[in-house]
Design an enzyme around this catalytic site. Sequence first.
Site, PDB file in Angstrom:
ATOM      1  N   HIS A   1       0.862  -1.192   0.000  1.00 33.78           N
ATOM      2  CA  HIS A   1       0.000   0.000   0.000  1.00 33.78           C
ATOM      3  C   HIS A   1       0.892   1.233   0.000  1.00 33.78           C
ATOM      4  O   HIS A   1       1.815   1.338   0.804  1.00 33.78           O
ATOM      5  CB  HIS A   1      -0.902   0.021   1.237  1.00 33.78           C
ATOM      6  CG  HIS A   1      -1.745   1.257   1.285  1.00 33.78           C
ATOM      7  ND1 HIS A   1      -2.917   1.385   0.571  1.00 33.78           N
ATOM      8  CD2 HIS A   1      -1.560   2.443   1.915  1.00 33.78           C
ATOM      9  CE1 HIS A   1      -3.431   2.585   0.769  1.00 33.78           C
ATOM     10  NE2 HIS A   1      -2.616   3.249   1.584  1.00 33.78           N
TER      11      HIS A   1
ATOM     12  N   ASP B   1     -15.001   2.881   7.585  1.00 31.10           N
ATOM     13  CA  ASP B   1     -13.961   3.756   7.033  1.00 31.10           C
ATOM     14  C   ASP B   1     -14.458   4.503   5.805  1.00 31.10           C
ATOM     15  O   ASP B   1     -14.110   5.668   5.606  1.00 31.10           O
ATOM     16  CB  ASP B   1     -12.693   2.969   6.689  1.00 31.10           C
ATOM     17  CG  ASP B   1     -11.663   3.895   6.063  1.00 31.10           C
ATOM     18  OD1 ASP B   1     -11.215   4.818   6.780  1.00 31.10           O
ATOM     19  OD2 ASP B   1     -11.366   3.772   4.865  1.00 31.10           O
TER      20      ASP B   1
ATOM     21  N   ARG C   1     -14.091  12.987   6.580  1.00 32.21           N
ATOM     22  CA  ARG C   1     -12.822  13.663   6.889  1.00 32.21           C
ATOM     23  C   ARG C   1     -12.375  14.526   5.718  1.00 32.21           C
ATOM     24  O   ARG C   1     -11.810  15.606   5.900  1.00 32.21           O
ATOM     25  CB  ARG C   1     -11.748  12.624   7.229  1.00 32.21           C
ATOM     26  CG  ARG C   1     -11.971  11.984   8.593  1.00 32.21           C
ATOM     27  CD  ARG C   1     -11.086  10.755   8.766  1.00 32.21           C
ATOM     28  NE  ARG C   1      -9.706  11.025   8.505  1.00 32.21           N
ATOM     29  CZ  ARG C   1      -8.858  10.168   7.907  1.00 32.21           C
ATOM     30  NH1 ARG C   1      -9.265   8.979   7.517  1.00 32.21           N
ATOM     31  NH2 ARG C   1      -7.612  10.497   7.716  1.00 32.21           N
TER      32      ARG C   1
ATOM     33  N   SER D   1      -7.433   4.066   9.155  1.00 34.87           N
ATOM     34  CA  SER D   1      -8.180   3.997   7.902  1.00 34.87           C
ATOM     35  C   SER D   1      -7.490   3.025   6.937  1.00 34.87           C
ATOM     36  O   SER D   1      -8.109   2.105   6.387  1.00 34.87           O
ATOM     37  CB  SER D   1      -8.248   5.409   7.310  1.00 34.87           C
ATOM     38  OG  SER D   1      -8.626   5.382   5.971  1.00 34.87           O
TER      39      SER D   1
ATOM     40  N   LYS E   1      -8.655  -1.290   6.152  1.00 39.78           N
ATOM     41  CA  LYS E   1      -8.975  -1.790   4.809  1.00 39.78           C
ATOM     42  C   LYS E   1      -8.009  -2.887   4.385  1.00 39.78           C
ATOM     43  O   LYS E   1      -8.405  -3.901   3.814  1.00 39.78           O
ATOM     44  CB  LYS E   1      -8.904  -0.649   3.787  1.00 39.78           C
ATOM     45  CG  LYS E   1     -10.105   0.273   3.878  1.00 39.78           C
ATOM     46  CD  LYS E   1     -10.002   1.414   2.903  1.00 39.78           C
ATOM     47  CE  LYS E   1      -8.923   2.394   3.313  1.00 39.78           C
ATOM     48  NZ  LYS E   1      -9.127   3.770   2.962  1.00 39.78           N
TER      49      LYS E   1
HETATM   50  N1  URA Z   1      -5.658   6.847   2.549  1.00 39.72           N
HETATM   51  C1  URA Z   1      -6.637   6.221   3.249  1.00 39.72           C
HETATM   52  O1  URA Z   1      -7.103   5.158   2.851  1.00 39.72           O
HETATM   53  N2  URA Z   1      -7.070   6.784   4.387  1.00 39.72           N
HETATM   54  C2  URA Z   1      -6.566   7.937   4.869  1.00 39.72           C
HETATM   55  O2  URA Z   1      -6.982   8.382   5.904  1.00 39.72           O
HETATM   56  C3  URA Z   1      -5.560   8.592   4.126  1.00 39.72           C
HETATM   57  C4  URA Z   1      -5.129   8.004   2.973  1.00 39.72           C
END
Ligand code: URA
Length: 443
Positions: A86, A165, A172, A187, A191
């Site tokens: 990621h 999320d 957000r 967050s 995921k």
């Molecule tokens: N990417 C995400 O998935 N969440 C965040 O809060 C910031 C970047």
Amino acid sequence: MTDQHHAVEVIMTKRDGGELHDEQIDWVIDAYTRGVVADEQMSALAMAILLNGMSRREVARWTTAMLESGDRLNFSALSRPTADKHSTGGVGDKITLPLAPLVAACGVAVPQLSGRGLGHTGGTLDKLESIPGWRASLTTAEMLDQLQEVGAVICAAGEGLAPADKKLYALRDVTGTVESIPLIASSIMSKKIAEGTGSLVLDVKVGSGAFMKDLDRARELAETMVALGYDEGVRTVALLTDMGTPLGRTAGNALEVRESVEVLAGGGPDDVVELTLALAREMLACAGREDVDPADRLADGSAMDVWRRMICAQGGDPDADLPVARHTEVVPAPATGVVTRLDALAVGTAAWRLGAGRPRQGEPVHHGAGVEIHARPGERVREGEPLLTLHADEPKRFDRARSALDGGIEVSPAEPGGTGGGGSASSDPGYRRPPLILDRITA
Ligand code: URA
């Protein structure tokens, strides 16, 4: 106590710098997902968290609660180990495209659930959707089949993964509460853990084009995420990598696909190759396959074979022509010398304004739009020669893209002893490029 009293108590605890109990965290995430806690209450709580932070225990519990708000995929039935990567997002960051098939070619399956771009950083799905016919949505059964048959899947995350999320991230985004380390870490990790990977390598970007502008905050984010991964039984490592200047020579969807295919064919820009191989080695090590050298799989064409099969399996045609923007405009070098600065945020914003990114969630992108870079930091240019080419479908976009570049480009006189200008994109021996990989964080 009523739900509303409970919500206000949670907000006030964080507002006053206190710590939330596990039950309060579980309750607020669940109640927000069900719509019992209102958006305005969650915005206030997110702002209190941004201002006052969270303890390690609170972040871990918050992450678990978001993870448990939805499904968790399970790939333990696959015949090979799984690893994913990621990136926290950057300009020209196309690394997933060559990386996923490369790691699969080395015997480790890559289940990669990706997103679409928002703002100046691109999204992997937007890039792949520039390939005619390619589709991002797969069922879990299709994903499993493709992982077993091809070894790599890049697709959209289904609605069922970490729904808390999805709701919170959108909130957000419009309440100025994205830049909080506990909220970003929970967050991303909720995921990625829900996606069911056995190992995870994080590419935490640092610099003007990244969320984290300085190394200390990037390190704190990386340490938080690595610890969260281990808490949930996922082997996790992070690299901190430079995002002061764009990766490679392109920013924009189809332009980046073309450059990724060059890497898979054994060419491509040095920095893209370096980072792809470094992340591949980390993924293979986490998955117990350090015996395989990914450089060999790039060189022998097996990563390219997996790429072609991965694109075909999702309806794409790897041989089709990619979209090309209708108009181009050249940005000439302002002086003769060495490029000493090509700012990632400036180039990312220019690409976005050219149509490569979306102004609002849900809007389409222009697949051919973006920025092509002819000279990167450390390379020599002659005044008036092309430094960048801007690509757009609508010529009215060029002016605003050019203004995003104001102050983002510097060309300094070449070191005496160099051949002085000329020869497009030759490197100047007197220029010291900052390292691409800045640090490595393990548990
Ligand atoms: N990417 C995400 O998935 N969440 C965040 O809060 C910031 C970047």
